[in-house]
Design an enzyme around this catalytic site. Sequence first.
Site, PDB file in Angstrom:
ATOM      1  N   ASN A   1       0.796  -1.234   0.000  1.00 25.28           N
ATOM      2  CA  ASN A   1       0.000   0.000   0.000  1.00 25.28           C
ATOM      3  C   ASN A   1       0.820   1.271   0.000  1.00 25.28           C
ATOM      4  OD1 ASN A   1      -2.244  -1.448   0.076  1.00 25.28           O
ATOM      5  ND2 ASN A   1      -2.676  -1.183   2.245  1.00 25.28           N
TER       6      ASN A   1
ATOM      7  N   THR B   1      16.409 -16.573 -29.903  1.00 24.66           N
ATOM      8  CA  THR B   1      14.953 -16.519 -29.713  1.00 24.66           C
ATOM      9  C   THR B   1      14.280 -16.726 -31.064  1.00 24.66           C
ATOM     10  OG1 THR B   1      15.378 -14.841 -28.069  1.00 24.66           O
ATOM     11  CG2 THR B   1      13.098 -15.151 -28.721  1.00 24.66           C
TER      12      THR B   1
ATOM     13  N   LYS C   1      11.877 -16.280 -33.963  1.00 23.80           N
ATOM     14  CA  LYS C   1      10.984 -15.247 -34.498  1.00 23.80           C
ATOM     15  C   LYS C   1      10.427 -15.779 -35.828  1.00 23.80           C
ATOM     16  CE  LYS C   1      12.580 -12.215 -31.391  1.00 23.80           C
ATOM     17  NZ  LYS C   1      11.791 -11.626 -30.325  1.00 23.80           N
TER      18      LYS C   1
ATOM     19  N   GLU D   1       8.573 -14.950 -25.125  1.00 25.79           N
ATOM     20  CA  GLU D   1       7.753 -14.914 -23.901  1.00 25.79           C
ATOM     21  C   GLU D   1       6.261 -14.846 -24.205  1.00 25.79           C
ATOM     22  OE1 GLU D   1       8.988 -10.724 -24.912  1.00 25.79           O
ATOM     23  OE2 GLU D   1       9.892 -12.713 -24.907  1.00 25.79           O
TER      24      GLU D   1
ATOM     25  N   HIS E   1      12.185 -15.212 -17.966  1.00 24.32           N
ATOM     26  CA  HIS E   1      12.049 -13.994 -18.753  1.00 24.32           C
ATOM     27  C   HIS E   1      11.389 -12.934 -17.881  1.00 24.32           C
ATOM     28  CE1 HIS E   1      10.763 -11.131 -21.766  1.00 24.32           C
ATOM     29  NE2 HIS E   1      11.680 -11.647 -22.537  1.00 24.32           N
ATOM     30  N   ARG E   2      11.732 -11.654 -18.128  1.00 24.57           N
ATOM     31  CA  ARG E   2      11.269 -10.594 -17.227  1.00 24.57           C
ATOM     32  C   ARG E   2      10.216  -9.684 -17.857  1.00 24.57           C
ATOM     33  NH1 ARG E   2      16.090  -6.033 -16.937  1.00 24.57           N
ATOM     34  NH2 ARG E   2      16.499  -5.897 -19.172  1.00 24.57           N
TER      35      ARG E   2
ATOM     36  N   HIS F   1      16.906 -12.647 -17.915  1.00 18.46           N
ATOM     37  CA  HIS F   1      17.225 -11.546 -18.825  1.00 18.46           C
ATOM     38  C   HIS F   1      17.641 -10.335 -18.008  1.00 18.46           C
ATOM     39  CE1 HIS F   1      15.510 -13.278 -22.610  1.00 18.46           C
ATOM     40  NE2 HIS F   1      15.209 -14.168 -21.702  1.00 18.46           N
TER      41      HIS F   1
END
Length: 466
Positions: free
Chosen positions: A114, A164, A166, A195, A285-286, A318
Site C-alpha cells: 500500500n 529466440t 521469431k 515470452e 524472462h522478465r 534476462h
Amino acid sequence: SVGFKAGVKEYKLTYYTPTYETKDTDILAAFRVTPQPGVPPEEAGAAVAXESSTGTWTTVWTDGLTSLDRYKGRCYHIEPVAGEENQFIAYVAYPLDLFEEGSVTNMFTSIVGNVFGFKALRALRLEDLRIPVAYVKTFQGPPHXIQVERDKLNKYGRPLLXCTIKPKLGLSAKNYGRAVYECPRGXXDFTKDDENVNSQPFMRWRDRFLFCAEAXYEAQTETGEIKGHYLNATAGTNEEMMKRAVFARELGVPIVMHDYLTGGFTANTSLAHYCRDNGLLLHIHRAMHAVIDRQKNHGIHFRVLAKALRMSGGDHIHSGTVVGKLEGERDITLGFVDLLRDGFIEKDRSRGIYFTQDWVXLPGVLPVASGGIHVXHMPALTEIFGDDSVLQFGGGTLGHPWXXRPGAVANRVALEACVQARNEGRDLAXEGNEIIREASKWSPELAAACEVWKEIKFEFEAMDTL
C-alpha cells in the site's frame, strides 16, 4: 506509555529513529522518496516505515496488545539525492519476524504494498534491499545454478549462445520446430520460446513441445553437443503451468522457461522447486519489468527484482545488454549482474549497490543478454559479461541473409574468436572490430553477417542515472 491516547500522531515520533543500530537479521531497504511539498523528509521516511510495517494513519488501541518496539519498521537514516531537489534516500530497517519464511510474495506485499499509493508522497522508488542471511536460508533459490548447469551441458570456459525464435507469433508448431532445429544445428547452445508464446490457437503448447524436443534431439545427434530449447511453461493457472513442466520432463528436455513477473512469484517459486526436484533447468524472462522499473523516481529498481528472482528461483534471467536495443547503463547493469552471479557483493554506490549482500549458499543465476544484438557486438558482450552469461541473438541469428543455420554459425565463430583473443591477452574493447574481421576471413557466414549489420547501433541517452 500513559495509556491509550486517540488521535493522529506524527509518524516521525514513532518511526524515525536515527540512533537505531541495524541488526544482522533486519531486512534493510533503500527508498528514493519524493515528499509532497511541505512534508519534511523525516516525516516522509517515517511514513514509509510505518505504512510498510506496523503502522496506520491513526493511533489504535490494539497497539497496546503488541510490542511495537519489537515489530515496527524504522527509518534510521535519510540523505538528500545529489542533483535532485526535494528527493531523499530513506533507509528503513524491518525486523525479520514481519515476514513469512521462503515467501518473496509476502516480502513484497509488505515492503512494496500500500505504501506506494500513499498521499503524503509524490513518488516512491525501492532502490535496493539487503536480504539478511537468516532470511536467505529460508529460500531454495535457483534450481541448479551456474556450475551445475555447466556440468549438465558439458560447456565450459565461454558464454553460452542462444537464439529466440521469431516471428514470435503465427508459426505453426511444425514450422516452429524447423526454425528451432536450424539454430542449434548451426552451433547455438539454446533456442528460446518467445515470452508471448504460451498456447495460442495457431500453436498449442503440447504440439510445440513435441516438435521442439524432436528438433533439439536431432541437432544434438548431429553436432555431438548438448542442446536445449526453453519450453515456455507460463500459463493462466498454476496447475496448467505445472502440467506443462511435467510434460517437458517426460520428454526428457533439459530446460523450461517462465515469465516470472506476469506469472507471479508464487507460481515461479513452485516451478523452481519442481525444476530442482526433477533436474530441469529454469530460464526466466522478465516481461513487464519496465512497467515497474523504468521510471527514475517511482517503482522498483530492477536490481531488487533480480534479487527477488534469485530467492524465488531461476537459472537464467534476462538482464539487459548494455549495447543492444533495450535500456541498461553499464555500471548499474554490471552491479545487478554481480548480485545475480556472485556469493558476496560489497556495497558500492557507484554501481547502485546500496548494501553489502551475502547470499551464503544460494546458487547463482546466469544473466542473459538479449535484445537487438548482433555479431559486431560480440567483443563488447564478451568483455562486459564474461564467461558466466547467455548471449541471445534472435534477429541477429534468424536475420542472417543466408538464414538461420549460417546465422548461428556466424555467432558461434564470432564468440569463439572473441574468447580465444581474450585468452591470448588481447584487449577486446580496443581490438574488437579487428578480431571479428580476422575471423570472418575464415568464415563466409560471419563475413556475410558483418556485411549486413556493419554499422547498426541503438544509441539513445541512458535514463537510469544514479
